[in-house]
Scaffold this motif. Sequence first.
Motif, short mmCIF file in Angstrom:
data_model
loop_
_atom_site.label_atom_id
_atom_site.label_comp_id
_atom_site.label_asym_id
_atom_site.label_seq_id
_atom_site.Cartn_x
_atom_site.Cartn_y
_atom_site.Cartn_z
N UNK A 1 -71.28 -15.83 18.06
CA UNK A 1 -69.88 -15.44 18.29
C UNK A 1 -69.48 -15.67 19.74
N UNK A 2 -70.44 -15.57 20.67
CA UNK A 2 -70.14 -15.90 22.07
C UNK A 2 -69.73 -17.37 22.19
N UNK A 3 -70.45 -18.26 21.48
CA UNK A 3 -70.10 -19.69 21.49
C UNK A 3 -68.72 -19.89 20.86
N UNK A 4 -68.45 -19.20 19.77
CA UNK A 4 -67.15 -19.33 19.10
C UNK A 4 -66.02 -18.91 20.03
N UNK A 5 -66.24 -17.84 20.77
CA UNK A 5 -65.19 -17.36 21.67
C UNK A 5 -64.92 -18.36 22.80
N UNK A 6 -65.98 -18.97 23.30
CA UNK A 6 -65.79 -19.99 24.34
C UNK A 6 -65.04 -21.19 23.77
N UNK A 7 -65.37 -21.56 22.53
CA UNK A 7 -64.68 -22.68 21.88
C UNK A 7 -63.20 -22.35 21.69
N UNK A 8 -62.91 -21.12 21.29
CA UNK A 8 -61.52 -20.69 21.13
C UNK A 8 -60.78 -20.79 22.46
N UNK A 9 -61.41 -20.28 23.50
CA UNK A 9 -60.77 -20.29 24.82
C UNK A 9 -60.45 -21.70 25.28
N UNK A 10 -61.29 -22.66 24.90
CA UNK A 10 -61.12 -24.05 25.35
C UNK A 10 -60.19 -24.87 24.47
N UNK A 11 -59.94 -24.42 23.23
CA UNK A 11 -59.20 -25.29 22.29
C UNK A 11 -57.95 -24.66 21.70
N UNK A 12 -57.71 -23.38 21.94
CA UNK A 12 -56.58 -22.70 21.28
C UNK A 12 -55.61 -22.15 22.31
N UNK A 13 -54.34 -22.39 22.09
CA UNK A 13 -53.30 -21.83 22.98
C UNK A 13 -52.73 -20.57 22.33
N UNK A 14 -52.97 -19.44 22.94
CA UNK A 14 -52.56 -18.17 22.38
C UNK A 14 -51.06 -17.93 22.60
N UNK A 15 -50.47 -17.02 21.80
CA UNK A 15 -49.07 -16.64 22.04
C UNK A 15 -48.89 -16.09 23.46
N UNK A 16 -47.68 -16.22 23.97
CA UNK A 16 -47.40 -15.92 25.37
C UNK A 16 -47.89 -14.54 25.80
N UNK A 17 -47.48 -13.48 25.10
CA UNK A 17 -47.82 -12.14 25.56
C UNK A 17 -49.31 -11.85 25.43
N UNK A 18 -49.96 -12.49 24.46
CA UNK A 18 -51.40 -12.33 24.34
C UNK A 18 -52.11 -12.97 25.53
N UNK A 19 -51.60 -14.14 25.94
CA UNK A 19 -52.17 -14.79 27.13
C UNK A 19 -51.98 -13.92 28.37
N UNK A 20 -50.79 -13.35 28.49
CA UNK A 20 -50.50 -12.51 29.65
C UNK A 20 -51.45 -11.31 29.70
#
Length: 432
Positions: A96-115
Motif C-alpha cells: 500500500x505504501x507503493x500504491x500511495x506513491x504511485x497515486x501521488x505521482x499519477x493522479x491529480x486530486x480535487x482542488x480542496x483535497x490538494x490544499x
Amino acid sequence: MQTNFTAEQLADPHVATSEKILRKCVHCGFCTATCPTYVTLGNELDSPRGRIYLIKDMLENGRPADEQVVTHIDRCLSCLSCMTTCPSGVDYMHLVDHARAHIENTYRRPFWNRVARNVLAAVLPYPGRFRLALRAAALGRPFAGLFKRVKGLEPFAAMLDLAPRHVPKPSPSARPGTHEATGEKRGRVAILSGCAQPVLKPEINEATIRLLTRLGVDVVAPVGEVCCGSLVHHMGREEQALEAARRNVDVWLREIDNGGLDAIIITASGCGTTIKDYGFMLRLDPAYAEKAARVSALAKDITEYLATLDLPQQEMKRVTVTYHSACSMQHGQKITMLPKTLLKNAGFTVRDPAEGHLCCGSAGTYNILQPEISEKLKVRKVKNLEATKPDVIATGNIGCITQIATGTEVPILHTIELLDWAYGGEKPAILA
C-alpha cells in the motif's frame, strides 16, 4: 495470486517488490474480519483483499491511478491489522505504501483535497509551524460548522475540532543536549523528539527522560533531528519521507560514532514503525542502505528498552488502567504484552478492552482527511474502553491520545507517564 507483469515492468525494483507481495495473497479473506474499514463500511473494496485487487490491476496495466482506486486506498488506515491476521504473510504495508506513491505521482486530486494535504505536509512535520497553526486555530474555530457543510472543506473542520484549546509551552526536553544519568551509569540512548508530540504533549518525553536518568541512563536529544517522515510517507510523498530518513540516519550515526548508543528511543509508536522500516525504505540508496539498516536495528520503543532494565516489582496501587494498544504498536511493531507487563509490575491493575485489534481512527492524518469514518471508529473504540470502567487509559502513541481524548472524560496518558510515577516521579497532573 497469479500475476502478469512484463519483464520490463519487473525491471523497476518497486514493481518487482510489489509483485512478490501480490503473489503471496491466496484470496482467503481472513483480513476482512479484522479490517476496520470493511467492518465499518461492509464494502469489499474497502478491505485489504479488495484493495490488493485494485492495486494489482493498476500496477499490472501500468496505468495512472483513477478515482476509484484513490477513494479506496485513501480509506485505508494503514493500521496493519490485516498483516497480523494474514496466514500467508502478505506484506500489505509495503504494497500500500507503493500504491500511495504511485497515486501521488499519477493522479491529480480535487482542488480542496490538494490544499488540505499540502497544508498538512507543510505544517505537521515542523514543530514551530505546528505550534503557530494551533494558536491560530482559535481564529478559525467559529467557522468549523460552516466548513463541515461545504464539500471539500471537511478536513479543515476536523483540524479545528482536534486542535487543543491550550497549547503547552515549549519544553526543554525537545532542545538538543544530553540529560545525564543520576547515580551509577547503565547506558546511553538517543531520544526522538518528534514533531507533533512535543507540541501537543511534551510531558511524554519529559517523563521518559526523568525515568531513564533515574535508572542510570544518559539520554541524548541530538542536534539536527527532524520528523521521522511518517506523516508524508503515508501520504505517498516518498522523496520528502526519504529525505527526512536520510537526515535522521546521519544525525543518529554521528551520535553512535561520538559516544555510542545502546538504543534510539521512540515514544510515539507510529514513528517507531517507520524508523524501524528505514532499512527497507532506503534499501535502494547505495549511500544509505547499510547505514539505515544500522539505525533501524537500534530503534526501540520505550517499553522495549525498559524491559531490558529489570525494573523492580512495585506495590499494588488502587488504580485501574485500561491499555489501548495502538495499531502501530501491536500490528506495526508486534509489541503486545510488554507495555501491559510493565504496568502490572509497576503496581497497576491492567484491563484489556473488547475489539482491541481495531483502530481508534487516528492513523496519522486519517482523522483529518477521512473524518466521517474516523469518527465512527472513535465512538466504537471509546465505548469499548469505557466499558472496562478504568480510572485511566494508557497507550503508546500521541495520535491515539489526541483522538480518544476528544471522545471521553476518562483521563488518557502515555504508558511512560504512569511508569515514571510508579518509579519515583510525580503523579501525573491529570490524575491529581
